[in-house]
Motif scaffolding. Structure first.
Motif, PDB file in Angstrom:
ATOM      1  N   ALA A  69      19.620   0.226  -2.343  1.00 48.66           N
ATOM      2  CA  ALA A  69      18.351  -0.222  -1.758  1.00 48.66           C
ATOM      3  C   ALA A  69      17.173   0.454  -2.446  1.00 48.66           C
ATOM      4  O   ALA A  69      16.142  -0.187  -2.687  1.00 48.66           O
ATOM      5  N   GLU A  70      17.308   1.716  -2.773  1.00 49.37           N
ATOM      6  CA  GLU A  70      16.229   2.427  -3.470  1.00 49.37           C
ATOM      7  C   GLU A  70      15.966   1.802  -4.835  1.00 49.37           C
ATOM      8  O   GLU A  70      14.819   1.648  -5.238  1.00 49.37           O
ATOM      9  N   ARG A  71      17.031   1.412  -5.549  1.00 51.93           N
ATOM     10  CA  ARG A  71      16.860   0.751  -6.852  1.00 51.93           C
ATOM     11  C   ARG A  71      16.153  -0.602  -6.677  1.00 51.93           C
ATOM     12  O   ARG A  71      15.295  -0.964  -7.474  1.00 51.93           O
ATOM     13  N   VAL A  72      16.514  -1.327  -5.636  1.00 53.95           N
ATOM     14  CA  VAL A  72      15.867  -2.616  -5.378  1.00 53.95           C
ATOM     15  C   VAL A  72      14.393  -2.411  -5.067  1.00 53.95           C
ATOM     16  O   VAL A  72      13.533  -3.151  -5.560  1.00 53.95           O
ATOM     17  N   LEU A  73      14.065  -1.401  -4.280  1.00 48.88           N
ATOM     18  CA  LEU A  73      12.663  -1.130  -3.951  1.00 48.88           C
ATOM     19  C   LEU A  73      11.853  -0.769  -5.187  1.00 48.88           C
ATOM     20  O   LEU A  73      10.689  -1.158  -5.310  1.00 48.88           O
ATOM     21  N   GLN A  74      12.461  -0.059  -6.132  1.00 44.60           N
ATOM     22  CA  GLN A  74      11.778   0.235  -7.403  1.00 44.60           C
ATOM     23  C   GLN A  74      11.522  -1.066  -8.171  1.00 44.60           C
ATOM     24  O   GLN A  74      10.455  -1.249  -8.753  1.00 44.60           O
ATOM     25  N   PHE A  75      12.495  -1.968  -8.168  1.00 48.52           N
ATOM     26  CA  PHE A  75      12.345  -3.258  -8.835  1.00 48.52           C
ATOM     27  C   PHE A  75      11.235  -4.072  -8.164  1.00 48.52           C
ATOM     28  O   PHE A  75      10.433  -4.722  -8.834  1.00 48.52           O
ATOM     29  N   VAL A  76      11.174  -4.017  -6.834  1.00 48.28           N
ATOM     30  CA  VAL A  76      10.128  -4.725  -6.089  1.00 48.28           C
ATOM     31  C   VAL A  76       8.752  -4.230  -6.509  1.00 48.28           C
ATOM     32  O   VAL A  76       7.820  -5.021  -6.689  1.00 48.28           O
ATOM     33  N   GLU A  77       8.601  -2.930  -6.696  1.00 41.95           N
ATOM     34  CA  GLU A  77       7.308  -2.377  -7.142  1.00 41.95           C
ATOM     35  C   GLU A  77       6.946  -2.891  -8.526  1.00 41.95           C
ATOM     36  O   GLU A  77       5.781  -3.204  -8.794  1.00 41.95           O
ATOM     37  N   GLN A  78       7.935  -3.027  -9.408  1.00 42.10           N
ATOM     38  CA  GLN A  78       7.679  -3.592 -10.733  1.00 42.10           C
ATOM     39  C   GLN A  78       7.246  -5.056 -10.620  1.00 42.10           C
ATOM     40  O   GLN A  78       6.341  -5.497 -11.334  1.00 42.10           O
ATOM     41  N   LEU A  79       7.892  -5.792  -9.727  1.00 40.12           N
ATOM     42  CA  LEU A  79       7.506  -7.194  -9.510  1.00 40.12           C
ATOM     43  C   LEU A  79       6.080  -7.289  -8.982  1.00 40.12           C
ATOM     44  O   LEU A  79       5.302  -8.124  -9.434  1.00 40.12           O
ATOM     45  N   ARG A  80       5.741  -6.441  -8.027  1.00 42.13           N
ATOM     46  CA  ARG A  80       4.393  -6.472  -7.446  1.00 42.13           C
ATOM     47  C   ARG A  80       3.329  -6.194  -8.501  1.00 42.13           C
ATOM     48  O   ARG A  80       2.224  -6.741  -8.432  1.00 42.13           O
ATOM     49  N   ALA A  81       3.650  -5.370  -9.478  1.00 39.81           N
ATOM     50  CA  ALA A  81       2.692  -5.052 -10.535  1.00 39.81           C
ATOM     51  C   ALA A  81       2.509  -6.224 -11.505  1.00 39.81           C
ATOM     52  O   ALA A  81       1.486  -6.311 -12.180  1.00 39.81           O
ATOM     53  N   ARG A  82       3.489  -7.140 -11.560  1.00 39.38           N
ATOM     54  CA  ARG A  82       3.446  -8.233 -12.543  1.00 39.38           C
ATOM     55  C   ARG A  82       3.144  -9.606 -11.972  1.00 39.38           C
ATOM     56  O   ARG A  82       2.532 -10.438 -12.628  1.00 39.38           O
ATOM     57  N   LEU A  83       3.639  -9.865 -10.778  1.00 36.18           N
ATOM     58  CA  LEU A  83       3.503 -11.207 -10.206  1.00 36.18           C
ATOM     59  C   LEU A  83       2.271 -11.269  -9.323  1.00 36.18           C
ATOM     60  O   LEU A  83       1.955 -10.331  -8.625  1.00 36.18           O
ATOM     61  N   GLY A  84       1.617 -12.388  -9.310  1.00 39.36           N
ATOM     62  CA  GLY A  84       0.413 -12.539  -8.505  1.00 39.36           C
ATOM     63  C   GLY A  84       0.670 -13.244  -7.180  1.00 39.36           C
ATOM     64  O   GLY A  84      -0.191 -13.977  -6.708  1.00 39.36           O
TER      65      GLY A  84
END
Length: 142
Positions: A69-84
């Protein structure tokens, strides 16, 4: 508005996309986590006119967040930085096991199951999310 769901694993990302009315979830594809997945997801969100992304969060059966889950949350933060678009997490407990059972019941060969299981799991995540939204709308009308 189309909604996209992601089943994020260590090696792959399963993708499902809803219809424009947000009623039906369909498995779309499975991406390899090879360093280009964020770029490819950005292109998919733009090309498919996605208005929202739902990411499956592997919460433990006891309700805690483990290393996955922690790895997924890190991925979510990367998505938030890229996707509008808005990005939400969604409890994905047992969706991969459910996807496996569905594929076995459909008599899908083991090799084919490995190819599609993540996108089928993503479609289950998306269908559960869409169902909860429709119940929310119905309860708001009361």
């Amino acid at each position: 508005m189309r909604v996209m769901a992601l089943d994020v694993g260590e090696k792959t990302v399963g993708i499902a996309v809803s219809d424009e009315l947000g009623i039906v979830a369909s498995p779309r594809e499975t991406l390899r986590r090879d360093g280009t997945e964020l770029e490819r997801l950005t292109a998919l969100v733009s090309g498919e006119e996605i208005g929202e992304v739902v990411v499956g969060l592997p919460i433990s059966l006891n309700g805690t967040l483990g290393p996955s889950a922690e790895r997924v949350l890190q991925f979510v933060e990367q998505l938030r930085a890229r996707l509008g678009v808005p990005i939400k997490t969604w409890d994905e407990r047992l969706t991969t096991a459910e996807a496996e059972k569905m594929l076995i019941a459909a008599d899908t060969r083991r090799a084919k199951r490995r190819q599609v299981i993540d996108q089928v799991a993503a479609s289950l995540i998306l269908q559960n999310y869409l169902r909860s939204k429709s119940f929310q709308v119905l309860s708001d009308e009361d």
